[in-house]
Design a protein around this motif. Structure first.
Motif, mmCIF file in Angstrom:
data_model
loop_
_atom_site.group_PDB
_atom_site.id
_atom_site.type_symbol
_atom_site.label_atom_id
_atom_site.label_comp_id
_atom_site.label_asym_id
_atom_site.label_seq_id
_atom_site.Cartn_x
_atom_site.Cartn_y
_atom_site.Cartn_z
ATOM 1 N N ASP A 119 -1.175 -8.655 1.175
ATOM 2 C CA ASP A 119 -1.765 -8.503 -0.136
ATOM 3 C C ASP A 119 -1.796 -9.562 -1.004
ATOM 4 O O ASP A 119 -0.690 -9.725 -1.803
ATOM 5 C CB ASP A 119 -1.192 -7.156 -0.903
ATOM 6 C CG ASP A 119 -2.102 -6.671 -2.034
ATOM 7 O OD1 ASP A 119 -3.320 -6.847 -1.947
ATOM 8 O OD2 ASP A 119 -1.377 -6.050 -3.030
ATOM 9 N N THR A 125 -6.393 -8.187 -0.202
ATOM 10 C CA THR A 125 -5.764 -7.547 1.046
ATOM 11 C C THR A 125 -6.393 -8.074 2.342
ATOM 12 O O THR A 125 -7.572 -8.085 2.546
ATOM 13 C CB THR A 125 -5.830 -6.204 1.091
ATOM 14 O OG1 THR A 125 -5.234 -5.633 -0.393
ATOM 15 C CG2 THR A 125 -5.038 -5.442 2.200
ATOM 16 N N ARG A 461 -3.389 -1.270 1.427
ATOM 17 C CA ARG A 461 -1.933 -1.379 0.852
ATOM 18 C C ARG A 461 -1.563 -0.172 0.254
ATOM 19 O O ARG A 461 -0.362 0.322 0.063
ATOM 20 C CB ARG A 461 -1.973 -2.507 -0.390
ATOM 21 C CG ARG A 461 -2.832 -1.993 -1.410
ATOM 22 C CD ARG A 461 -2.884 -3.168 -2.587
ATOM 23 N NE ARG A 461 -1.417 -3.407 -2.680
ATOM 24 C CZ ARG A 461 -0.513 -2.853 -3.804
ATOM 25 N NH1 ARG A 461 -1.085 -1.879 -4.502
ATOM 26 N NH2 ARG A 461 0.554 -3.234 -4.144
ATOM 27 N N ASP A 462 -2.270 0.763 -0.154
ATOM 28 C CA ASP A 462 -1.761 1.872 -0.661
ATOM 29 C C ASP A 462 -1.328 2.933 0.239
ATOM 30 O O ASP A 462 -0.914 4.294 -0.169
ATOM 31 C CB ASP A 462 -2.927 2.607 -1.598
ATOM 32 C CG ASP A 462 -3.234 1.778 -2.788
ATOM 33 O OD1 ASP A 462 -2.126 1.073 -3.351
ATOM 34 O OD2 ASP A 462 -4.317 1.678 -3.311
ATOM 35 N N VAL A 463 -1.728 2.860 1.637
ATOM 36 C CA VAL A 463 -1.541 3.972 2.563
ATOM 37 C C VAL A 463 -0.700 3.577 3.466
ATOM 38 O O VAL A 463 0.260 3.992 4.164
ATOM 39 C CB VAL A 463 -2.824 4.629 3.100
ATOM 40 C CG1 VAL A 463 -2.733 5.501 4.383
ATOM 41 C CG2 VAL A 463 -3.932 5.065 2.124
ATOM 42 N N THR A 465 2.298 1.780 5.934
ATOM 43 C CA THR A 465 3.499 1.334 5.722
ATOM 44 C C THR A 465 4.077 0.449 6.881
ATOM 45 O O THR A 465 3.519 0.186 7.674
ATOM 46 C CB THR A 465 4.473 2.676 5.838
ATOM 47 O OG1 THR A 465 4.141 3.354 7.047
ATOM 48 C CG2 THR A 465 3.797 3.843 4.822
ATOM 49 N N LEU A 472 5.909 1.046 1.572
ATOM 50 C CA LEU A 472 4.704 0.403 1.141
ATOM 51 C C LEU A 472 4.637 -0.893 0.497
ATOM 52 O O LEU A 472 5.791 -1.453 0.192
ATOM 53 C CB LEU A 472 4.087 1.312 -0.024
ATOM 54 C CG LEU A 472 3.683 2.805 0.511
ATOM 55 C CD1 LEU A 472 3.473 3.926 -0.561
ATOM 56 C CD2 LEU A 472 2.459 2.766 1.519
ATOM 57 N N ALA A 474 3.754 -1.507 -2.637
ATOM 58 C CA ALA A 474 4.319 -1.265 -4.065
ATOM 59 C C ALA A 474 6.049 -1.429 -3.732
ATOM 60 O O ALA A 474 6.816 -1.864 -4.626
ATOM 61 C CB ALA A 474 3.947 -0.323 -4.612
ATOM 62 N N ASP A 475 6.505 -0.532 -2.920
ATOM 63 C CA ASP A 475 7.979 -0.564 -2.406
ATOM 64 C C ASP A 475 8.712 -2.133 -2.158
ATOM 65 O O ASP A 475 9.458 -2.488 -2.713
ATOM 66 C CB ASP A 475 8.219 0.386 -1.413
ATOM 67 C CG ASP A 475 7.819 1.704 -1.634
ATOM 68 O OD1 ASP A 475 7.804 2.185 -2.919
ATOM 69 O OD2 ASP A 475 7.593 2.408 -0.649
ATOM 70 N N LYS A 486 0.205 -6.924 -10.557
ATOM 71 C CA LYS A 486 -1.408 -6.461 -10.617
ATOM 72 C C LYS A 486 -1.693 -6.945 -9.443
ATOM 73 O O LYS A 486 -2.381 -8.396 -9.462
ATOM 74 C CB LYS A 486 -1.779 -6.501 -11.787
ATOM 75 C CG LYS A 486 -1.280 -5.905 -12.922
ATOM 76 C CD LYS A 486 -2.329 -5.969 -14.208
ATOM 77 C CE LYS A 486 -1.746 -5.090 -15.393
ATOM 78 N NZ LYS A 486 -2.378 -5.242 -16.767
ATOM 79 N N GLY A 489 -8.033 -6.093 -7.022
ATOM 80 C CA GLY A 489 -8.787 -4.832 -6.340
ATOM 81 C C GLY A 489 -10.087 -5.011 -5.524
ATOM 82 O O GLY A 489 -10.299 -6.184 -5.551
#
Length: 496
Positions: A119, A125, A461-463, A465, A472, A474-475, A486, A489
């Protein structure tokens, strides 16, 4: 200050009563003291940039700012410490199997692959498919929308762009930084190259390994098959991973329009310059003023520098840079190293040492100041520029070797090889294309008794793993210390 209505005048019946009186508030500049001066927004942004925390040690190793001797133990301890509990229905690979998978391919016949979800804050992404091509390196394809998983998709063909040849230890990376974004292991495993009906010439010049050339009892290695298919511009490859289904086979092909044979030249970054009107030209830019200020000089020299006949349009093409713009002239990644990289303190986890007791991590921060020539004061350092030129020329990062002759930014097309993946064509057509189905297998006792595989979609990226740690994107950013990061998008998955 309040202004009252004048009762001697006739009120306008069309104006509301509350709008017939108003208050004037004095500007804040009348109440502000003379000092301190207002904050410069440019200086505020610079201070905000300076307040960004330093890179994590994994990001510094990935960027080449810190050198280590044992990448396996280093990344193994990091990933083991951030592994999340397993979730039902989530594809996962145990840490022991992951270590064994990587270590058994550390030779010239190794055929390891990895799919990274990357990402990037600028490129957005995308998914990087890396295929081991020799004992230390792997070729890499950037796939903007990920691997296809539906044999009847209307967007079956995906773009796959060649990038730099990476080190094999890049297959171990899960990291994040403000410059490169987040990166996690989407899937990993081993690949096998399948033959095509029209393969390249077997007698073509293929760089074979010592084990292939010395012993005829050895079958052809998968990297040698990959090299031969790569030179034939058509690769039929089967990926045996954890997330990808059984018999998942890709067809990667290069068209004649994109068949570049040489590395691209460095891009010509030029800063646009506004040409001032003739009335505001500087004195040294006009031939008349130059001639008047150089009376008594050589007339031939005066005519050489005379620019009175040059129009403003022609004058725009003359580059005039008053200062260095080295940040615009960079031609390759990884990003520039900082002058004082952060010191790295690493203590391998006890569980990681138990899994790989023979491996020891020796971390050596790279002191970029020692690379500069201190004996010759005043001369610019060209070591970094020479390294970038070498990376561009060889299309390989330091430590990797481009034995397969990969060309940077060459565009391939990638799709599912439906027949090799176990699907069968039917007589039905949808959206102008033939429909493929999963045939029933009589000899299949396990599963649903059908060939092929159920359709899957890469959702971003939001789904998605990590297949190793279960994190994810974000993790990963949180674990690497990225605050208020940020991502870019606008990315949408292909689900039709």
């Amino acid at each position: 200050m309040k202004r009252q209505r004048d009762h001697s005048t006739i009120e306008n019946p069309f104006v509301k009563p509350e709008n017939q009186s108003w208050e004037v508030t004095p500007p804040a500049s009348l109440h502000r003291t003379v000092s301190p001066p207002p904050t410069n927004p440019r200086r505020r942004s610079r201070s905000a940039i300076q307040s960004i925390p330093a890179k994590s040690d994994t990001a510094a190793v990935e960027a080449g700012e810190i050198e280590i001797d044992d990448h396996v133990s280093f990344f193994s301890s990091k990933l083991l410490a951030t592994t999340l509990p397993s979730v039902q229905g989530q594809p996962r690979l145990s840490h022991e199997e992951w270590l064994n998978l990587y270590q058994r391919n550390l030779h010239d016949r190794g055929h390891h692959f990895v799919v990274h979800q990357h990402d990037h804050p600028v490129a957005g992404t995308h998914y990087d498919l890396r295929l081991q091509c020799n004992a230390t390196s792997s070729i890499s394809f950037s796939i903007p929308f990920g691997l296809p998983g539906d044999p009847n998709s209307r967007k079956l063909n995906r773009i796959a762009i060649e990038t730099r040849v990476h080190n094999l230890w890049n297959h171990l990376i899960e990291t994040a930084s403000y410059e490169t974004g987040t990166m996690l292991l989407w899937d990993t495993g081993e690949y096998s190259v399948l033959p095509h009906s029209f393969d390249a010439d077997p007698n073509a010049d293929v760089a074979t390994t010592d084990s292939d050339s010395d012993s005829p009892n050895y079958p052809e290695s998968e990297p040698a098959k990959l090299h031969r298919a790569f030179q034939g511009r058509k690769i039929k490859i089967r990926l045996k991973g954890t997330r990808l289904p059984k018999d998942y086979t890709l067809s990667i092909r290069l068209t004649h329009e994109n068949n570049a044979l040489a590395q691209p030249k460095p891009p010509g970054f030029k800063r646009p310059r506004k040409v001032p009107p003739p009335t505001t030209l500087r004195r040294e830019d006009t031939g008349e003023s130059r001639q008047s200020s150089s009376q008594g000089s050589d007339p031939s020299r005066t005519s050489t520098h005379d620019r009175s006949s040059v129009s403003p349009v022609e004058d725009k093409r003359i580059p005039r840079l008053g200062r260095s713009v080295s940040s615009l002239l960079r031609t390759a990644s990884p990003p520039m190293s900082s002058r004082n990289p952060p010191a790295l303190t690493h203590e391998p986890a006890s569980s990681a040492s138990a899994l790989a007791p023979e491996l020891s991590t020796n971390v050596q921060p790279t002191n970029t100041d020692t690379d500069r020539s201190t004996s010759e004061v005043g001369k610019p350092n060209k070591s970094r520029d020479e390294e970038d030129q070498q990376i561009r020329k060889a299309n390989a990062y330091p430590g990797a070797t481009n034995t397969i002759n990969s060309i940077h930014q060459r565009m391939w097309f990638l799709s599912i090889d439906r027949e090799a993946s176990g699907f069968r064509p039917t007589n039905r057509f949808e959206f102008g294309r033939r429909v493929w189905e999963r045939p029933r297998e009589k000899d299949s006792a396990a599963g649903d008794g059908l060939g092929g595989f159920p359709s899957f979609y890469v959702r971003g990226r939001d789904v998605e793993t990590s297949v190793l740690t279960g994190r994810l994107a974000a993790d990963v950013a949180r674990d690497e210390g990225l605050v208020n990061y940020k991502p870019r998008g606008g990315w949408r998955p292909v689900t039709d």
